[in-house]
Write an enzyme that holds these catalytic residues in place. Structure first.
Site, PDB file in Angstrom:
ATOM      1  N   ASP A  27       1.024  -1.064   0.015  1.00 43.93           N
ATOM      2  CA  ASP A  27      -0.158  -0.101  -0.076  1.00 43.93           C
ATOM      3  C   ASP A  27       1.004   1.078   0.066  1.00 43.93           C
ATOM      4  O   ASP A  27       1.959   1.015   0.555  1.00 43.93           O
ATOM      5  CB  ASP A  27      -0.975  -0.054   1.192  1.00 43.93           C
ATOM      6  CG  ASP A  27      -1.631   1.125   1.385  1.00 43.93           C
ATOM      7  OD1 ASP A  27      -2.371   1.580   0.459  1.00 43.93           O
ATOM      8  OD2 ASP A  27      -1.685   1.742   2.506  1.00 43.93           O
ATOM      9  N   ASP A  29      -0.291   5.093   0.688  1.00 43.18           N
ATOM     10  CA  ASP A  29      -0.424   6.062   1.979  1.00 43.18           C
ATOM     11  C   ASP A  29      -0.836   5.556   3.429  1.00 43.18           C
ATOM     12  O   ASP A  29      -1.197   4.419   3.766  1.00 43.18           O
ATOM     13  CB  ASP A  29      -1.726   6.831   1.662  1.00 43.18           C
ATOM     14  CG  ASP A  29      -1.858   7.676   0.382  1.00 43.18           C
ATOM     15  OD1 ASP A  29      -0.846   8.540   0.502  1.00 43.18           O
ATOM     16  OD2 ASP A  29      -2.546   7.481  -0.269  1.00 43.18           O
ATOM     17  N   THR A 122      -2.627   0.555  -4.479  1.00 45.77           N
ATOM     18  CA  THR A 122      -3.132   1.775  -3.755  1.00 45.77           C
ATOM     19  C   THR A 122      -4.274   2.029  -4.275  1.00 45.77           C
ATOM     20  O   THR A 122      -4.767   1.873  -5.362  1.00 45.77           O
ATOM     21  CB  THR A 122      -2.104   2.989  -4.249  1.00 45.77           C
ATOM     22  OG1 THR A 122      -2.601   4.075  -3.395  1.00 45.77           O
ATOM     23  CG2 THR A 122      -1.715   3.156  -5.517  1.00 45.77           C
ATOM     24  N   SER A 123      -5.262   2.724  -3.353  1.00 43.73           N
ATOM     25  CA  SER A 123      -6.572   3.372  -3.729  1.00 43.73           C
ATOM     26  C   SER A 123      -6.343   4.610  -4.275  1.00 43.73           C
ATOM     27  O   SER A 123      -7.283   5.323  -4.898  1.00 43.73           O
ATOM     28  CB  SER A 123      -7.328   3.261  -2.479  1.00 43.73           C
ATOM     29  OG  SER A 123      -7.508   2.167  -1.972  1.00 43.73           O
ATOM     30  N   LYS A 154     -10.832  -1.278  -1.823  1.00 42.36           N
ATOM     31  CA  LYS A 154     -10.342  -1.895  -0.452  1.00 42.36           C
ATOM     32  C   LYS A 154     -11.654  -1.762   0.409  1.00 42.36           C
ATOM     33  O   LYS A 154     -12.048  -0.382   0.074  1.00 42.36           O
ATOM     34  CB  LYS A 154      -9.089  -1.545  -0.061  1.00 42.36           C
ATOM     35  CG  LYS A 154      -7.787  -1.717  -0.853  1.00 42.36           C
ATOM     36  CD  LYS A 154      -6.741  -1.051  -0.257  1.00 42.36           C
ATOM     37  CE  LYS A 154      -5.528  -1.341  -1.127  1.00 42.36           C
ATOM     38  NZ  LYS A 154      -4.200  -0.549  -0.712  1.00 42.36           N
ATOM     39  N   ASP A 179      -1.673  -0.260   6.314  1.00 47.68           N
ATOM     40  CA  ASP A 179      -1.701   0.525   7.312  1.00 47.68           C
ATOM     41  C   ASP A 179      -3.044   0.610   7.862  1.00 47.68           C
ATOM     42  O   ASP A 179      -3.381   0.936   9.095  1.00 47.68           O
ATOM     43  CB  ASP A 179      -1.386   1.886   7.047  1.00 47.68           C
ATOM     44  CG  ASP A 179      -2.228   2.992   6.334  1.00 47.68           C
ATOM     45  OD1 ASP A 179      -2.784   3.920   6.775  1.00 47.68           O
ATOM     46  OD2 ASP A 179      -2.454   2.592   5.196  1.00 47.68           O
TER      47      ASP A 179
END
Length: 235
Positions: A27, A29, A122-123, A154, A179
């Site tokens: 991931d 962020d 990642t989003s 996600k 995270d």
């Protein structure tokens, strides 16, 4: 890469845990990039503008694509409006990199895995991911699954499964670094082990939980196996 960390006084360090993998899925962020400052600026403004409690909104935003966060916070609003608002939010976040820095240990960690199979999952969309990785002076992984590449946000496992597929690795042979609750749930739903990074991760059931990436040592075996020696918080 060899690094160590001293756990906060409120949490004792446990014995190191060794995980082996054929690929790592990262991931962005909160995991390798600390973008909390800009995320909070943008999302607090959005929450207030929609009559929402920004403190409560911040409990939802991490890990998901923006439209999915909006759908939770404003469940009666048409999804088309969520997607439209998300486009505006992405543009604002991409333009705002003030305070975006690498997570502790991320530069050494990324250098250690540079020639090993890994992918960014990642989003963020491609533009936002590029902006934040650049602001953090971190190398952009060659293989990446960004918002444009998935149908579901996600905590759906699609992104991680796609990352494993792109790398040609069985999901069970991947280790995820995450995270957020949504991201950890996505990794576990994909059948992967999860290293939870940072203060948000511990309450969401990762395989192991570390304060930051200084607690992870990476070694590559001759057969291509990746060996992770992780110094976690005590359970």
């Amino acid at each position: 890469m060899t690094a160590s960390t001293t756990a906060p006084e409120t949490e004792a360090a446990a014995e190191p845990v060794v995980l082996t993998a054929k690929a790592l899925l990262l991931d962005m962020d909160g995991t390798i990039v600390n973008s909390d400052a800009v995320v909070e600026r943008c999302w607090r403004d959005w929450a207030v503008s929609h009559g929402l409690d920004p403190h409560e909104a911040m409990k939802i935003v991490h890990g998901r694509q923006g439209y999915a966060t909006m759908a939770i916070l404003l469940p009666d609003r048409p999804m088309e409006q969520n997607h439209a608002d998300n486009a505006v939010m992405l543009a604002r976040e991409t333009a705002d990199t003030e305070g975006v820095v690498p997570v502790d240990g991320a530069p050494a960690f990324m250098a250690a895995i540079g020639r090993l199979p890994h992918a960014l999952v990642t989003s963020a969309d491609e533009a936002l991911a590029t902006a934040r990785m650049t602001a953090s002076a971190l190398p952009m992984p060659e293989v990446r699954v960004t918002a444009e590449h998935v149908e579901a946000s996600k905590p759906h496992p699609e992104g991680f499964l796609k990352g494993a597929s792109e790398l040609g690795v069985d999901p069970a042979d991947c280790v995820v670094f995450e995270d957020s609750g949504a991201g950890i749930a996505a990794g576990r739903a994909a059948g992967m082990r999860v290293v939870g990074v940072g203060p948000r991760a511990g309450e969401h059931g990762p395989t192991v939980h570390v304060p930051d990436l200084t607690a992870v040592r990476v070694d590559a075996a001759a057969d291509g196996t990746i060996r992770l020696t992780v110094s976690p918080y005590a359970a």
